[in-house]
Scaffold this active site. Structure first.
Site: not given
Length: 575
Positions: A152, A271, A273
């Site tokens: 990001c 993202h 994660e």
């Protein structure tokens, strides 16, 4: 006898006491000489570097010795912005040894690096400079060729420059001095802000789940399925000047670069994660299985979103706005907290115990929820912040993005919440009390981090009014004027909630949602009244909401409202 005591005094004879003293002295002299000799043998030992110290002291349980762990001193760069703990938790789940550090020496000695990020480009570069990390990163990445993954904001920092920080004309000159708008410069690229003509359907920030196209072979894309969805939240995108650097494209009004790669450098705007299994696969590809990520694997099988399509032709430049949108509306459970227990209200009254919120997160993980919102309904009234331990526990468990609200009154509150793992904060009461705080927060952390919850209730003699403190204090603002004010102050998202509709499961206030959606260019989340999928569809198609939120819909089942957490199936979420 030598050890016989004097019959008169009961004490040892003087001669015996003298012998003991001499013996002690002799033993002490021998000890001193032994220590001196040992010191001479290790005179001026080479100092251990921080990296060596880490290797000399493995984590608890000596997990590095276990055969099912592969050793990789992966360092998550801590520049005092971003959700480092969420990234680390996902690495822990993959059994990857990692460290969060801002120590230049540790970064220089890392075998791999991750540069995460949630926040403002200019402030991030300022922090990197103040922490003396720019030279360390340049040497590690450009000279030592250490593989690095930027996430990001971390990807945007790899560009030459960014517009973020100069969008306000009055502050532009000052911003160029206060914030270094020059990036790390690893890619020939600039970071620019999204602009859309169709602001009713295409909003800024670009927030939600969207698909990617894969433009070239890369080991980091190994086993990423076709039409994979990743989670995005950003107002700016990278404009790459070198087509060969582009790894992924994504469609949202415009076609923009969503991932980039060159040699040992990888960056993704999304993202991983927070993107469930497909995101974990991308992280797994980065940290394991490749001796050198700077050399792509030959004959790597990969898929593109639309093959032989003119829109997805590799290296096509970003052109005029297209009526193309592969992003679907988010469906968001909003979970209320009272004394760290999960509760549900009706018309903001009579909170009913539902269960343990962390167990709810685990269930929503399995159901692959798009996003979660946690609101502490007592924090502002009790003048305290939502529990940071709770936020950290959610961050460690959740495989999806989440936002939290409750008692936020300072930039440090926001910084702590983001550091604990949340992607966004939700502000209600303090935004009403001090609207200027929203501008401060957006300047420090970026608009995409700041969501404003507007609680709406009818006035006694007609009309609608915004309320604060869980619906107990009138603000004096109408919902429309407060939403416009919050956008002007820099908020990145509006959650519009009808107090009268809360918990009724009778449908959204469509007219209210539509009014706000038509008035602002930032995403609008509908909340209050959702009871079935038809209500959600109406919120999207008639209210033009970008996100469809609810409480009762996700925790109750049947007319008797039995507690059972549920979530729509994948095919039900496409309208």
């Amino acid at each position: 006898m030598a050890n016989a005591r004097c019959q008169n005094t009961g004490k040892l004879p003087p001669s015996f006491r003298r012998d003991c003293l001499w013996r002690r002295f002799a033993v002490r002299q021998v000890e001193i000489k032994t220590k001196l000799k040992s010191k001479q043998k290790i005179k001026n030992p080479p100092p251990l570097s921080p990296f060596d110290k880490l290797k000399a002291t493995p984590p608890k349980g000596e997990i590095l010795k276990k055969s099912n762990y592969f050793y990789c001193m992966l360092v998550i760069v801590d520049y005092k912005m971003g959700n480092h703990h969420s990234v680390k938790k996902k690495l822990d789940g993959l059994k990857v040894e990692s460290l969060i550090s801002s120590d230049p020496e540790i970064i220089l000695n890392a075998t791999k690096l991750i540069l995460p990020g949630v926040g403002h480009f200019g402030k991030a570069m300022e922090n990197l400079r103040e922490l003396n990390l720019i030279d360390a990163l340049n040497e590690a990445v450009l000279v030592k060729k250490t593989p690095i993954l930027g996430i990001c904001l971390g990807m945007q920092l790899m560009a030459k420059s960014s517009e973020e920080g100069t969008e306000n004309r009055e502050l532009r000159a000052e911003s160029r001095d206060l914030f270094s708008l020059k990036g790390l410069g690893w890619f020939d690229a600039e970071v620019v802000k999204f602009t859309f003509e169709n602001t009713l359907r295409f909003k800024v920030p670009h927030t939600g789940w969207n698909t990617i196209s894969i433009e070239k072979e890369s080991p980091i894309m190994k086993d990423i399925p076709k039409n994979s969805e990743f989670y995005f939240v950003h107002s700016y995108y990278m404009k790459a000047n070198n087509p060969s650097d582009i790894l992924n494209y994504t469609e949202c009004g415009n076609r923009f670069v969503s991932a980039i790669s060159k040699d040992n450098i990888f960056g993704c705007q999304y993202h991983p994660e927070k993107s469930h299994d497909v995101g974990l696969q991308l992280i797994r590809n980065f940290v394991g299985g490749f001796e050198n990520l700077s050399h792509p694997i030959e004959n790597l099988s990969h898929t593109t979103l639309t093959e032989a399509s003119e829109v997805n032709t590799p290296h096509q430049p970003l052109t005029e706005e297209l009526e193309v949108n592969t992003m679907r509306p988010r469906i968001i459970p909003v979970l209320l907290l009272q004394k760290l227990s999960l509760v549900k209200t009706q018309n903001f009254k009579h909170p009913k115990y539902i269960g343990d919120p962390i167990n709810a997160v685990k269930i929503f993980n399995d159901l692959r929820a798009d996003e979660l919102v946690f609101l502490d309904i007592e924090a502002s009234k009790e003048k305290r912040l939502i529990s940071l331990d709770f936020v950290k526990n959610v961050g460690e468990e959740a495989n999806m993005p989440f936002a939290v609200g409750g008692g936020i009154r300072s930039l440090e509150d926001i910084r702590s919440i983001i550091a604990a793992g949340a992607e966004k904060v939700v502000i209600n009461s303090y935004a009403v009390e001090n609207p200027a705080f929203v501008a401060e927060a957006a300047a420090a952390f970026g608009s995409s981090t700041i969501a404003i919850c507007i609680d709406v209730k009818k006035k006694l003699f007609g009309g609608l009014q915004t309320w604060a403190l869980s619906g107990t204090k009138a603000s004096g603002f109408s919902p429309l004027e407060f939403a416009i004010l919050m956008e002007e102050k820099g908020a990145g998202e509006i959650i519009i909630q009808s107090i009268e509709k809360d918990g009724t499961m009778a449908g959204y206030d469509i007219e209210l949602i539509k009014q706000i959606s038509e008035a602002v260019t930032i995403p609008v989340i509908a909340l209050g009244g959702a009871g079935n999928m038809t209500h959600l569809k109406e919120g999207y198609e008639k209210g033009f909401a970008n996100g469809l939120a609810g409480g009762s819909f996700f925790v109750y089942q049947g007319t008797k409202r039995g507690v059972l957490i549920s979530y729509p199936e994948r095919d039900e979420r496409v309208f």
